[in-house]
Design a protein around this motif. Structure first.
Motif, PDB file in Angstrom:
ATOM      1  N   ARG A  13       0.672  -1.322  -0.134  1.00  0.00           N
ATOM      2  CA  ARG A  13       0.432  -0.330  -0.406  1.00  0.00           C
ATOM      3  C   ARG A  13       0.996   1.407   0.113  1.00  0.00           C
ATOM      4  O   ARG A  13       1.016   2.377  -1.059  1.00  0.00           O
ATOM      5  N   ARG A  14       2.088   1.314   0.508  1.00  0.00           N
ATOM      6  CA  ARG A  14       3.229   2.911   0.771  1.00  0.00           C
ATOM      7  C   ARG A  14       3.875   2.379  -0.856  1.00  0.00           C
ATOM      8  O   ARG A  14       3.341   3.814  -1.472  1.00  0.00           O
TER       9      ARG A  14
ATOM     10  N   GLU B  46       1.212   3.886  -2.672  1.00  0.00           N
ATOM     11  CA  GLU B  46       0.812   5.524  -2.447  1.00  0.00           C
ATOM     12  C   GLU B  46       1.982   6.259  -3.236  1.00  0.00           C
ATOM     13  O   GLU B  46       1.946   7.483  -3.543  1.00  0.00           O
TER      14      GLU B  46
ATOM     15  N   GLY C 172       2.064   6.844  -6.753  1.00  0.00           N
ATOM     16  CA  GLY C 172       1.229   7.761  -7.266  1.00  0.00           C
ATOM     17  C   GLY C 172      -0.461   6.906  -8.670  1.00  0.00           C
ATOM     18  O   GLY C 172      -0.718   8.228  -9.212  1.00  0.00           O
TER      19      GLY C 172
ATOM     20  N   PRO D  81      -3.469   5.226  -8.396  1.00  0.00           N
ATOM     21  CA  PRO D  81      -4.422   5.109  -8.107  1.00  0.00           C
ATOM     22  C   PRO D  81      -4.981   3.433  -8.832  1.00  0.00           C
ATOM     23  O   PRO D  81      -6.155   3.234  -7.908  1.00  0.00           O
TER      24      PRO D  81
END
Length: 463
Positions: free
Chosen positions: A315-316, A319, A322, A324
């Motif tokens: 998940r990190r 993120e 960038g 989604p």
């Protein structure tokens, strides 16, 4: 060679930075020598083209377009350096060197050529030392330290997901984001200069971050980045065998135990499967440099030994990248070869669910609901199911500007309570009864029956 290296000849810097480097010397008195320049030169001119202020502006503009390093202006023809030329160079950020009449251009050229030849010899010697280190098997930290010391710089290499590959950096995630979002490279951020390593897409690449502003000495950064790229290619060549072994394991139906061990996972080692809708190289960035990924069933798949908090890492990483829309599925923790096929299915189902949510990371704990049934059904089956069941209601609502479909959705969410549904929709309970009867008439279903309620619920969720 730097401008300050010419000061011993008696020249004087009128504007600009004495530390500016140049790679060649070009002598001209053409009013626009741009076609003969390739960038990085020290241009020497006797100013025979100058007749007025507009000539200075045009000449400087031509040099700036050609990305020259500096202009050396001789006094011999005019006996002075025109003030408008000084202003034009200062405004354009172009270093301007005043060359007295007693200093010949030939003298500057001779000194420059000799010094540049020395720079070339130094570069060749440095190159030989680096190549020797590679030939002797130096690993990436050793090679990076050697090259950085040879070039006189410090810094670090980070992955696109913010993993520190080598060197030192206080916040590699912030540096990775700067690398991914930079309009062009090299890019100056917070007193550091960011270069790309190699020519791969940024999401699968590494960033070289050098301490200090190297935008005027980009060749130093490029040289260090090239050495890092050389070592990464060597590492990737070594991992190619591991990727092939993983691909064979994923496709195999027999001898899974020995094949799993060749991929570095022993009989009792815990592991997890990651399935991602992206390129294998990007999945490797997300999981970490120690894992390899291979194509399987239309996705990139990776086996991760001792997964720990892998979902947090994934998940990190998503993120930081960038993106989604990037969809990843993670199986539960597995042990032994017999669990591999189930783990592959789990990870694949989780990825399908992530795709139905338009991206993100989904773990096996999230898929054992009705959402799994919907996500794993083929798209054409889902579309046919919803069209057959809900199509009459959609057509009726479109023709009559009614709210049968909305009423059905609220009615099911209220567990079939007429009064609660009426309150939520701000209509009388008799209106709810009428609309539900109309739904039953149009679809031929009975909403007092649990099976029909389940079908409607799934059809609404599968839209």
């Amino acid at each position: 060679m730097r401008i300050r290296d010419l000061e011993r000849l008696g020249v004087r810097l009128l504007t600009g930075d004495a530390e500016r480097e140049f790679s060649a010397v070009y002598v001209t008195d053409l009013p626009d020598p741009g076609r003969y320049l390739s960038g990085g030169e020290l241009v020497l001119s006797g100013l025979m083209w100058w007749h007025g202020e507009e000539d200075s502006a045009a000449f400087v503009a031509a040099l700036v377009r050609s990305r020259v390093a500096a202009l050396g202006a001789g006094q011999a023809w005019l006996g002075r350096i025109p003030e408008d030329l000084v202003r034009a160079c200062e405004a354009a950020g172009l270093p301007l060197i005043e060359i007295p009449a007693e200093v010949s251009f030939r003298e500057i050229v001779d000194v420059t050529v000799g010094r540049l030849a020395g720079d070339v010899r130094e570069a060749l010697g440095r190159h030989r030392r680096i190549v020797a280190a590679v030939a002797e098997g130096a690993d990436l930290p050793e090679l990076f330290a050697l090259t950085a010391a040879e070039l006189g710089v410090t810094g670090a290499v980070v992955s696109a997901t913010g993993e520190l590959i080598v060197g030192t950096a206080e916040d590699p995630v912030r540096l990775a984001r700067a690398y991914l979002t930079a309009p062009r490279l090299p890019y100056l951020v917070e007193g550091r200069t960011v270069f790309g390593v190699g020519r791969m897409p940024r999401a699968a690449g590494w960033a070289l971050v050098v301490d200090g502003d190297l935008t005027e000495r980009a060749d130093v950064g490029y040289e260090l980045a090239a050495c890092v790229a050389l070592e990464r290619r060597r590492l990737d060549e070594g991992r190619r065998v591991e990727r092939r072994l993983l691909a064979e394991l994923l496709a195999a139906r027999t001898d899974l135990g020995p094949r799993l061990q060749t991929c570095g996972i022993g009989p009792g080692d815990p592991y997890a499967v990651v399935s991602a809708g992206t390129e294998p190289e990007i999945l490797e960035q997300l999981v970490g440099r120690t894992a390899v990924a291979a194509p399987f069933a239309g996705a990139a798949v990776c086996l991760v030994a001792h997964p720990g908090d892998l979902s947090v890492r994934l998940r990190r990483g998503v993120e930081v990248l960038g993106d989604p829309a990037l969809a990843l599925g993670l199986s539960g923790t597995l042990t032994g070869a017999d669990a591999l096929r189930g783990g592959l299915e789990e990870a694949g189902h989780a990825r399908h669910l992530a795709e139905s949510r338009s991206g993100g990371v989904v773990t096996s704990a999230e898929i054992y609901t009705h959402a799994l049934l919907i996500a794993t059904a083929p798209a054409d089956v889902r579309a046919s199911f919803t069209r057959r069941l809900l199509g009459p209601l959609l057509d009726y609502d479109r023709r009559h500007q009614s709210e049968l479909l909305r009423t059905l959705e609220v009615f099911l969410d209220c567990a079939g309570s007429w009064h609660l549904c009426g309150e939520r929709m701000h209509v009388h309970v008799n209106t709810v009864r009428y609309r539900i009867r109309r739904v039953e008439e149009l679809t031929g279903r009975d909403l007092s029956a649990m099976a029909d309620r389940v079908d409607f619920y799934l059809a609404l969720r599968a839209r």
